[in-house]
Design an enzyme around this catalytic site. Structure first.
Site, short mmCIF file in Angstrom:
data_model
loop_
_atom_site.label_atom_id
_atom_site.label_comp_id
_atom_site.label_asym_id
_atom_site.label_seq_id
_atom_site.Cartn_x
_atom_site.Cartn_y
_atom_site.Cartn_z
N SER A 262 -18.34 -51.62 -10.69
CA SER A 262 -19.65 -52.19 -10.41
C SER A 262 -19.48 -53.37 -9.45
CB SER A 262 -20.28 -52.68 -11.70
OG SER A 262 -19.46 -53.70 -12.24
N LYS A 263 -20.55 -53.60 -8.70
CA LYS A 263 -20.55 -54.67 -7.71
C LYS A 263 -20.22 -56.02 -8.33
CE LYS A 263 -24.53 -54.79 -5.53
NZ LYS A 263 -25.60 -54.41 -4.63
N ARG A 264 -20.67 -56.16 -9.58
CA ARG A 264 -20.52 -57.45 -10.25
C ARG A 264 -19.04 -57.77 -10.50
NH1 ARG A 264 -21.45 -58.72 -15.38
NH2 ARG A 264 -21.76 -56.53 -15.87
N THR A 268 -17.47 -53.87 -3.73
CA THR A 268 -17.67 -52.44 -3.51
C THR A 268 -17.99 -52.04 -2.07
OG1 THR A 268 -19.97 -52.63 -4.15
CG2 THR A 268 -18.43 -51.96 -5.87
#
Ligand code: GLU
Length: 499
Positions: A262-264, A268
């Site tokens: 995930s981007k978090r 990405t």
């Protein structure tokens, strides 16, 4: 050894975000598979989600794939421009008539029907199922309408969606190229499937199958997140009277904590890796090993070498953890392999960024970088780390923190003593003898006579002339700085210590 019939694979990104590292990996695996088989690699843009798609994302995706060197044989050229290939256009929004025609065929064969349920009605049904702890599923209310019922709905002003009939009882099975036999019960698919919305917009499950059929795709290789979509697609292929392609689902990419990437938790967007100075050779190499291995000890492999070795049978089933350290290590390996001119060319833009950010005062010349290359090329995990590594060479003066000047085992007085003695020893050299192997022995001799650890003396000098505790080897650094600037920075450091 081409498969028969012809091997045709595709990457089908939706331009609803910048090029994702996972999409880049899927593109790479398709590319490697196509090249290995002597087949065709196709790029198709799935842009039917008009609200979320944009030309800027499209450009980011095309630029990113070009940058990686994953050239496609058929597909859109550049953002917004003409396509090349026998199945053009390769943007779904330019293929709408073909989806309408396919929907008509399914309607005519009663494999699909018009559904007049409103969003509110569907919502109410969803909530009812949820309250009863049942999985969401269309209740089939419009599956068997009479002509009169249909006319009555139309008279109310309702606009129909088109639903595809999903069998109630059937096990859909396929031999996944990576996961082996997969069987999914059709009853788990949520009932009849909307393929065209009431506003006329065709949906992903439908367009992807219509296009894969029309473009004669032989192998669908995509992420495991699509595994549960595949039975729907297989049913649609059959309904459209088209032989199914083979399917292969690549392992998920995971964050370090083994949750889905995930981007978090993980960077990405490919563009950010490019910005930080990852080189294409390093990224391609790393992405190839993200869920696949050669089965040997070989790790550092070019795109051509990867192509020679690639085999879907060696793709792993389990999730692939994204390991930033390994990426940096591989990237460093590729930075070292660049020829010196190529290295200098690729490095210059990163100095421009340093200059624009006010972290250096001037750009190095190509000649300066060529002579620095032997010292820095093997020390860079990313080109973007070059400011950290040698930015001090291109600033008018370094900021030195007096506290940092004093090595751990020393105090201020010893530091002043050490730096002035070092300055005197260095000042005895002229420009001609200002060479690493000439500068080092007298300073080592000085430390020995005075009973200092050479490491402490060298650290004090390093901080004085660079402002940092970690740099390339000290004597190479002094040579790069030159006699005059070295002595001036030593003087400034002594002044900072109040001497
Ligand atoms: N547009 C889909 C996506 O970006 C394509 C999936 C597929 O390869 O079928 O996820």
């Amino acid at each position: 050894m081409p498969d028969s019939p012809e091997t045709r694979v595709r990457i089908a990104p939706s331009p609803t975000g910048p090029l994702h590292i996972g999409t880049a990996r899927t593109a790479l695996f398709n590319y490697l598979f196509a090249r290995r088989q002597g087949g065709t690699f196709i790029l198709r843009l799935e842009d039917t989600d008009v609200a979320r798609s944009s030309l800027a994302y499209e450009k980011d995706i095309l630029d990113g794939l070009h940058w990686l060197g994953l050239t496609w044989d058929e597909g859109p050229e550049v953002a917004g421009q003409a396509a090349r290939g026998p199945y053009a256009p390769y943007r779904q929004m330019q293929r709408l008539p073909s989806y309408a025609a396919a929907a008509d065929r399914l309607l005519a064969a009663d494999l699909a029907y018009r559904c007049y349920c409103t969003p509110d009605e569907l919502d109410a049904e969803r909530r009812r199922l949820e309250a009863a702890k049942l999985p969401p599923r269309y209740n089939g209310r419009c599956a068997r309408l009479t002509d009169d019922e249909r006319r009555a709905f139309e008279a109310e002003g309702r606009r129909p969606a088109i639903r595809f009939r999903v069998p109630e009882q059937e096990v859909i099975a396929f031999d996944d190229l990576i996961r082996g036999r997969v069987e999914i019960d059709a009853s788990a698919l949520g009932g009849d499937l909307v393929i065209v919305r009431a506003d006329g917009n065709p949906l992903y499950h439908f367009t992807v199958v219509v296009d894969d059929a029309a473009m004669a795709i032989s192998h669908v290789i995509r992420g495991e997140d699509h595994l549960s979509n595949t039975p729907k697609h297989i049913l649609l292929f059959r309904a459209l009277g088209h032989p199914e392609p083979r399917f292969g689902h690549l392992p998920l990419i995971l964050n370090a904590d083994r949750t889905k990437m995930s981007k978090r938790k993980t960077q990405t967007a490919l563009a950010e890796y490019i910005e930080q100075g990852f080189v294409r050779e390093g990224l391609v190499n790393y992405l190839a090993l993200l869920g696949w291995s050669t089965g040997t000890e070989e790790e550092v492999l070019s795109l051509d070498e990867l192509t020679e070795r690639f085999d879907l049978a060696h793709v792993h089933k389990g999730g692939a953890v994204f390991d930033r350290e390994r990426l940096e290590w591989l990237n460093g390996q590729w930075i070292r392999r660049l020829g010196v001119d190529e290295f200098v060319d690729r490095l210059q833009p990163f100095f421009e960024v340093e200059l624009a950010g006010g972290r250096i005062d001037r750009l190095p010349t190509d000649d300066e970088l060529r002579s620095l290359a032997p010292v820095i090329q093997e020390r860079l995990p990313r080109l973007g780390a070059v400011g950290e590594l040698v930015g001090f060479l291109f600033v008018d003066r370094v900021e030195v923190d007096p506290a940092q000047l004093v090595p751990k085992r020393w105090d201020r007085a010893i530091t002043v003593d050490g730096l002035s003695a070092a300055r005197d020893a260095l000042a005895r050299h002229d420009e001609v003898t200002w060479e690493a192997d000439e500068l080092e022995p007298p300073l080592r001799g000085l430390a020995e006579t005075r009973g200092w650890k050479a490491g402490d003396l060298f650290m004090a000098i390093r901080v004085a002339v660079t402002g940092r505790t970690a740099t390339p080897p000290l004597f190479d650094t002094l040579v790069a700085l030159g006699r005059e600037r070295t002595l001036a920075r030593l003087d400034a450091a002594l002044a900072a210590l109040g001497s």
